[in-house]
Design an enzyme around this catalytic site. Structure first.
Site, short mmCIF file in Angstrom:
data_model
loop_
_atom_site.label_atom_id
_atom_site.label_comp_id
_atom_site.label_asym_id
_atom_site.label_seq_id
_atom_site.Cartn_x
_atom_site.Cartn_y
_atom_site.Cartn_z
CB THR A 111 -0.78 -29.87 -9.56
OG1 THR A 111 0.63 -29.83 -9.36
CG2 THR A 111 -1.17 -28.81 -10.57
CD GLU A 144 3.08 -16.26 0.61
OE1 GLU A 144 4.18 -16.57 1.06
OE2 GLU A 144 2.21 -15.65 1.28
#
Lengths: 363, 390
Positions: free
Chosen positions: B135, B242
């Site tokens: 992350t 995306e």
């Protein structure tokens, strides 16, 4: 595909917000009242009560979509319940009544001189037309009504009650003066401190022109879809306001030397509220847009109600959590939304009833 | 306001459906249903040839690059239909990386990579995460050092799903001394280059991902995309491309549609599911929630500007859809009682439900964990202060 408001629609939203905010400041003690004569007069003055009715019957000649924009703003206030109740009664008369009934009923309603409500639920059913027991029998030129209506919003402050009953023709609606002989009204004790009444109709006589001649099951269900779509907009407005209040509170409330909104656990409450609201906005606007265009939208309306009834409750629970004691006191407005969320979930078809309606479209 | 798809959008949807009806063959379905595929099989290769013949490899590209400049809504419609039909997903090389080359690449980058991408001969695997940089991607350590006219790459990448099926790595590397976001570049590394080792990792979702090791791998200097040390901007730009896809609900719509059909014929404890009051309402709720999610996805896609959808709405959609996936998998399996735990062809929905259940965690933590997504929603959407995250 376009989910934005036109300039006119945005202007209307701003006008409605201004009326609700300036004529009905969000003071909880005031908001406990179920009716505000001052606000109601201002709503009439601004043409909001008559938004969806033709100018020929005293309305503003707008659309049901415009009315939905007003309901969204009403939900933010949160507006007294007489607003929705009176407008719903007007919608039924507008759609099911004769030209004479529409003119004589709607003109004073749009002018703010008539408070009305719809009596549908009974001890035997919350809303299924096939389970109604209140009977309308012909008596000379007129009708006699006998039965019990329940959970009627603001019947005591209304001058006219639109009563659903079973006649020899099937589902029927009657305009009943609230003070007609044989009408007795008893207030229900509700958790939301709103006004919902049980009405006993003991052989109440009404003239022939009290009968809404255009009534049919299909016409009623189409009208109810419109009411539910409006109710969804009201829930949306309420949920949006609660989200804004909560974000504002956690930005400014400091603990441990920093805003509590800097803590991730608190941020995630706000994020979850935002998601509920964003999805609810899409669902409510789709339902409203379809019914306003006269399109069949039973499933879309039920989907919107299913989503918003759960989402509004969830948003208020998140809000209580981030507000702590500051939002729990009666001087704070949060509980007004919390009780309205649950009340609206139960009115005009419970979540369960709407889920069943959705299931009915699947199998 | 208009809450419905336009005639043009519906025509596009029909065009995609007609294509899929022809291109998604029984052989392709069988090949994709293999529990542990070794790589791209012959049926899938045939499918991609058909996509290429249609000119759809460059759908989302600007017209001057031979594309159709598909807007975000019609891109979403395409992804929805691909998912619903169970087709392989359009390669992100085409949908999100090539547009970054078009927008930010050097003339040499464009000349070198775009023709091969459009023909399907060049396919990038996304080389971002590392064992200690998940992350917190900006903590990545894989490095590229210039040695004459070549970059020398050292380090390792993980969760590298395409490394065994694609041809090159779209590799995020550290090229500068600055820590964090600055000092990151994108370098293209052929997966068959000496010094590259691909090691498989099998997941609970039965899909293969990889750890990829780079041991003094040398690539030409012009394999660096755009400008040196600007890689973070390109990663963000690719992610923006995306976003419109993250919230597509075609796959979930398919699961719930099949659940609705199964409920007509499945008897549990002596009662058809569609006649069981609890099951009826549970499925009705899943149906309602998928419909709301789909509506929100259309709203988010139609609200975009220049094909790039707004971050906060798209982020809300990502959380909503991925949480819904977990719910559909779990509630769906439970409806079938003991049979809900079956796998394989005799399982409810031919195993689609249990697979949905196993895939659910991937979607919740993948593509940006839902925790980070919620941070973004609260901070950028509602003005809350930054929390501990950089």
């Amino acid at each position: 595909m376009d989910f934005t408001y036109s300039a006119d629609q945005s202007d209307l939203a701003a006008l409605c917000r201004d009326v609700f905010e300036s004529e009905y400041p969000p003071e909880p003690a005031l908001a406990e009242e179920t009716h505000s004569a001052k606000l109601h007069a201002a709503l009439a003055q601004a043409g909001i009560l008559g938004l969806a009715f033709e100018e020929s019957v005293g309305g503003s000649g707008g659309s049901l979509f415009d009315l939905g924009i007003a309901f969204r703003e009403a939900g933010r206030a949160p507006a007294p319940t007489t607003f929705a109740g009176t407008v719903f009664a007007g919608l039924l008369v507008d759609r099911l009544g004769s030209a004479e009934q529409r003119a004589s009923f709607l003109a004073p309603l749009c002018a703010g001189e008539r408070l009305a409500t719809v009596a549908f639920a009974e001890p035997s059913t919350d809303g299924d037309p096939s389970l109604l027991r209140t009977a309308a029998t012909r008596a000379g030129d007129g009708w006699t009504l006998t039965g019990v209506k329940d959970f009627v919003p603001d019947a005591s402050s209304a001058d006219t009650i639109v009563v659903a009953a079973v006649a020899d023709t099937g589902l029927a609606f009657f305009l009943v003066p609230a003070h007609a002989p044989g009408v007795s009204i008893v207030r229900r004790q509700t958790f939301g401190h709103d006004r919902q009444d049980e009405i006993t109709l003991d052989g109440v006589s009404v003239p022939a022109d009290a009968h809404l001649a255009g009534a049919s099951l299909d016409a009623y269900l189409a009208c109810r879809d419109a009411m539910v779509a409006l109710q969804c907009m009201e829930m949306l407005g309420g949920a949006e306001r609660v989200l804004e209040m909560s974000a504002e509170y956690v930005r400014t409330r400091h603990q441990f030397g920093r805003p509590i909104g800097s803590f991730q656990a608190v941020q995630h409450h706000i994020a979850d509220m935002a998601i509920e609201v964003a999805a609810g906005a899409a669902a409510a606007h789709r339902a409203l847009w379809l019914v306003a265009g006269g399109r069949p939208a039973r499933a879309e309306v039920a989907i919107a109600k299913t989503w918003l009834s759960r989402a509004f409750v969830a948003v208020t629970l998140h809000a209580h959590q981030v507000h702590g004691g500051m939002g729990y006191v009666r001087e704070a407005p949060l509980h007004l939304f919390s009780q309205r969320a649950k009340t609206l979930e139960l009115q005009l078809g419970t979540r369960r009833a709407h889920l069943e309606a959705i299931a009915g479209t699947l199998w | 306001m208009d809450v419905e798809l336009s005639a043009r959008d519906l025509e596009w949807r029909e065009e995609v459906r007609r294509f899929l009806a022809d291109a998604v063959t029984d052989e392709l379905r069988a090949e994709l249903a293999e529990p542990r595929p070794a790589g791209r099989g012959p049926a899938e290769a045939a499918f991609w040839r058909k996509v290429g013949e249609r000119g759809w490899m460059s759908l989302t590209w600007p017209q001057e690059y031979g594309g159709r400049n598909l807007d975000a809504l019609r891109r979403l419609i395409l992804v929805d239909e691909f998912e619903y039909a169970g087709a392989p997903m359009l390669d992100m090389t085409i949908t999100s990386l090539a547009p970054v080359i078009i927008r930010h690449g050097t003339p040499a980058n464009k000349e070198r990579w775009l023709p091969g991408i459009r023909s399907g001969e060049i396919r990038f695997a996304l080389g971002y995460s590392e064992p200690d940089a998940g992350t917190d991607l900006a903590a990545l350590r894989t490095s590229a050092v210039l040695d004459g006219e070549e970059w020398v790459v050292n380090g390792d990448k993980i969760w590298n799903t395409g490394a065994h099926t694609q041809t090159h790595e779209w590799l995020a590397v550290r090229t500068g001394p600055d820590p964090g976001h600055r000092g990151i570049s994108i370098v293209i590394v052929p997966l068959d280059a000496p010094g590259v080792t691909v090691q498989p990792i099998w997941t609970w979702g039965d899909h293969r991902t990889n750890q990829v090791f780079f041991d003094s791998v040398r690539v030409p200097r012009d394999h660096l995309i755009g400008e040196v040390n600007r890689g973070w901007d390109y990663i963000v730009a690719a992610l923006d491309n995306e976003r419109g896809h993250l919230g597509s609900v075609g796959g979930l719509r398919r699961v719930v549609d099949e659940l609705i059909e199964a409920a007509r014929v499945t008897v549990v404890d002596g009662r058809l599911l569609c006649e069981d009051p609890v099951a009826r309402l549970a499925i009705a709720e899943l149906h309602a929630e998928v419909e709301v999610a789909r509506l929100l996805s259309y709203q988010v896609a139609s609200g975009g500007v220049d094909g790039v959808v707004e971050t906060v709405p798209a982020t809300m959609l990502k959380v909503l859809v991925t949480e819904l996936r977990a719910k559909i998998g779990s509630v769906g399996m439970s409806l079938f009682g003991l049979h809900g735990q079956l796998a394989g062809p005799r399982a409810p929905l031919g195993g689609l439900l249990e697979h949905t259940y196993r895939l659910a965690p991937l979607f919740r933590f993948g593509g940006g964990t839902n925790e980070v997504m919620r941070d973004i929603i609260a901070q950028r959407g509602h003005g809350l202060p930054r929390s501990g995250r950089r």
